[in-house]
Write a protein that holds these residues in place. Structure first.
Motif, mmCIF file in Angstrom:
data_model
loop_
_atom_site.group_PDB
_atom_site.id
_atom_site.type_symbol
_atom_site.label_atom_id
_atom_site.label_comp_id
_atom_site.label_asym_id
_atom_site.label_seq_id
_atom_site.Cartn_x
_atom_site.Cartn_y
_atom_site.Cartn_z
ATOM 1 N N HIS A 81 0.849 -1.192 0.000
ATOM 2 C CA HIS A 81 0.000 0.000 0.000
ATOM 3 C C HIS A 81 0.882 1.238 0.000
ATOM 4 C CE1 HIS A 81 -2.853 2.982 1.543
ATOM 5 N NE2 HIS A 81 -3.764 2.199 1.011
ATOM 6 N N ARG A 82 0.386 2.313 -0.517
ATOM 7 C CA ARG A 82 1.114 3.585 -0.635
ATOM 8 C C ARG A 82 1.795 4.002 0.659
ATOM 9 N NH1 ARG A 82 4.144 6.958 -0.462
ATOM 10 N NH2 ARG A 82 4.021 9.091 -1.160
ATOM 11 N N ASP A 83 1.188 3.732 1.794
ATOM 12 C CA ASP A 83 1.760 4.170 3.071
ATOM 13 C C ASP A 83 2.716 3.145 3.696
ATOM 14 O OD1 ASP A 83 0.018 2.240 3.989
ATOM 15 O OD2 ASP A 83 -1.205 3.598 5.190
ATOM 16 N N GLU A 85 5.937 2.455 2.769
ATOM 17 C CA GLU A 85 7.331 2.671 2.377
ATOM 18 C C GLU A 85 8.295 2.121 3.425
ATOM 19 O OE1 GLU A 85 10.475 6.313 1.598
ATOM 20 O OE2 GLU A 85 8.346 6.697 1.268
ATOM 21 N N THR A 118 -2.094 -4.118 0.159
ATOM 22 C CA THR A 118 -3.152 -3.891 -0.817
ATOM 23 C C THR A 118 -3.714 -5.211 -1.335
ATOM 24 O OG1 THR A 118 -2.186 -1.798 -1.469
ATOM 25 C CG2 THR A 118 -3.633 -2.837 -3.065
ATOM 26 N N ALA A 150 -4.374 2.382 -2.694
ATOM 27 C CA ALA A 150 -3.366 2.942 -3.599
ATOM 28 C C ALA A 150 -2.056 2.173 -3.464
ATOM 29 C CB ALA A 150 -3.142 4.411 -3.276
ATOM 30 N N PRO A 151 -1.411 1.849 -4.590
ATOM 31 C CA PRO A 151 -0.171 1.074 -4.533
ATOM 32 C C PRO A 151 1.045 1.935 -4.224
ATOM 33 C CG PRO A 151 -0.697 1.559 -6.797
ATOM 34 C CD PRO A 151 -1.838 2.097 -5.968
ATOM 35 N N LEU A 152 2.067 1.297 -3.684
ATOM 36 C CA LEU A 152 3.376 1.916 -3.516
ATOM 37 C C LEU A 152 4.149 1.692 -4.805
ATOM 38 C CD1 LEU A 152 5.371 3.361 -1.602
ATOM 39 C CD2 LEU A 152 6.147 1.079 -0.875
ATOM 40 N N GLY A 160 6.811 6.422 -4.090
ATOM 41 C CA GLY A 160 5.707 7.366 -4.254
ATOM 42 C C GLY A 160 4.415 6.618 -4.454
ATOM 43 N N GLY A 161 3.391 7.360 -4.833
ATOM 44 C CA GLY A 161 2.080 6.759 -5.059
ATOM 45 C C GLY A 161 1.695 6.854 -6.512
ATOM 46 N N PHE A 162 0.467 6.478 -6.787
ATOM 47 C CA PHE A 162 -0.057 6.508 -8.142
ATOM 48 C C PHE A 162 -1.498 6.968 -8.074
ATOM 49 C CE2 PHE A 162 -2.730 4.344 -11.248
ATOM 50 C CZ PHE A 162 -2.170 4.811 -12.430
#
Length: 172
Positions: A81-83, A85, A118, A150-152, A160-162
């Motif tokens: 997931h985006r968060d 990292e 995700t 949202a994917p990483l 970053g995100g998309f």
């Protein structure tokens, strides 16, 4: 060096040039786990086939996780997931317990399944192939789940995100 059809190949670019060029390719970030537990961050994950359902990834033949991957009866790929990292960075580190402080459970097929991702899928290896200085692993999917989100993404050495383009956009 020649190809299978005997056309000569040109000399490959130096590793530094290849690395700097490929940094421009955005990739989804995954963590791949096997029983042990062992795991690592990978951006080389891809689908191979729908029938049968096959996926693949590469890892360095000298990676600390390589022996565990070769010995595994199953592996689980976690789409981050985006968060997440910090999780990606933790599983990319060498010489540490990558699972320390990480929330996970043992899945039905004996692999560690990380919480809060995700999506994830578990596969059984059907092919191990040495390719250059890496190991190609192809697996047949036997289980999967998706929670969405949202994917990483990894690009040019950073995370970053998309965000999808607006509907009706003409940008490729």
């Amino acid at each position: 060096m020649t190809t299978l059809d005997d056309r000569p190949l040109t000399a490959a670019p130096p590793a530094d040039l290849l690395r700097s060029t490929l940094r421009r390719h955005a990739s989804g970030v995954t963590v791949i786990t096997v029983p042990g537990p062992a795991g690592f961050t990978a951006t080389s994950f891809t689908s191979v086939s729908l029938e049968p359902a096959l996926v693949s990834f590469y890892l360095s033949a000298t990676a600390s996780a390589a022996p565990a991957v070769r010995a595994a009866d199953a592996f689980t790929v976690h789409l981050l997931h985006r968060d997440q990292e910090a999780l990606a960075r933790q599983f990319a580190r060498s010489g540490v317990d990558r699972f320390a402080g990480t929330r996970w459970r043992t899945g039905e097929h004996g692999t560690p399944v990380l919480d809060g991702v995700t999506a994830w899928l578990t596969a059984r290896p059907v092919l191990f192939q040495a390719v250059g200085d890496h190991l190609l692993v192809v697996g047949e999917v036997i289980d999967a789940a998706a929670d969405g989100g949202a994917p990483l993404v990894h690009h040019d050495g950073g995370f970053g995100g998309f965000a999808p383009a607006a509907a009706g956009s003409t940008t490729p």
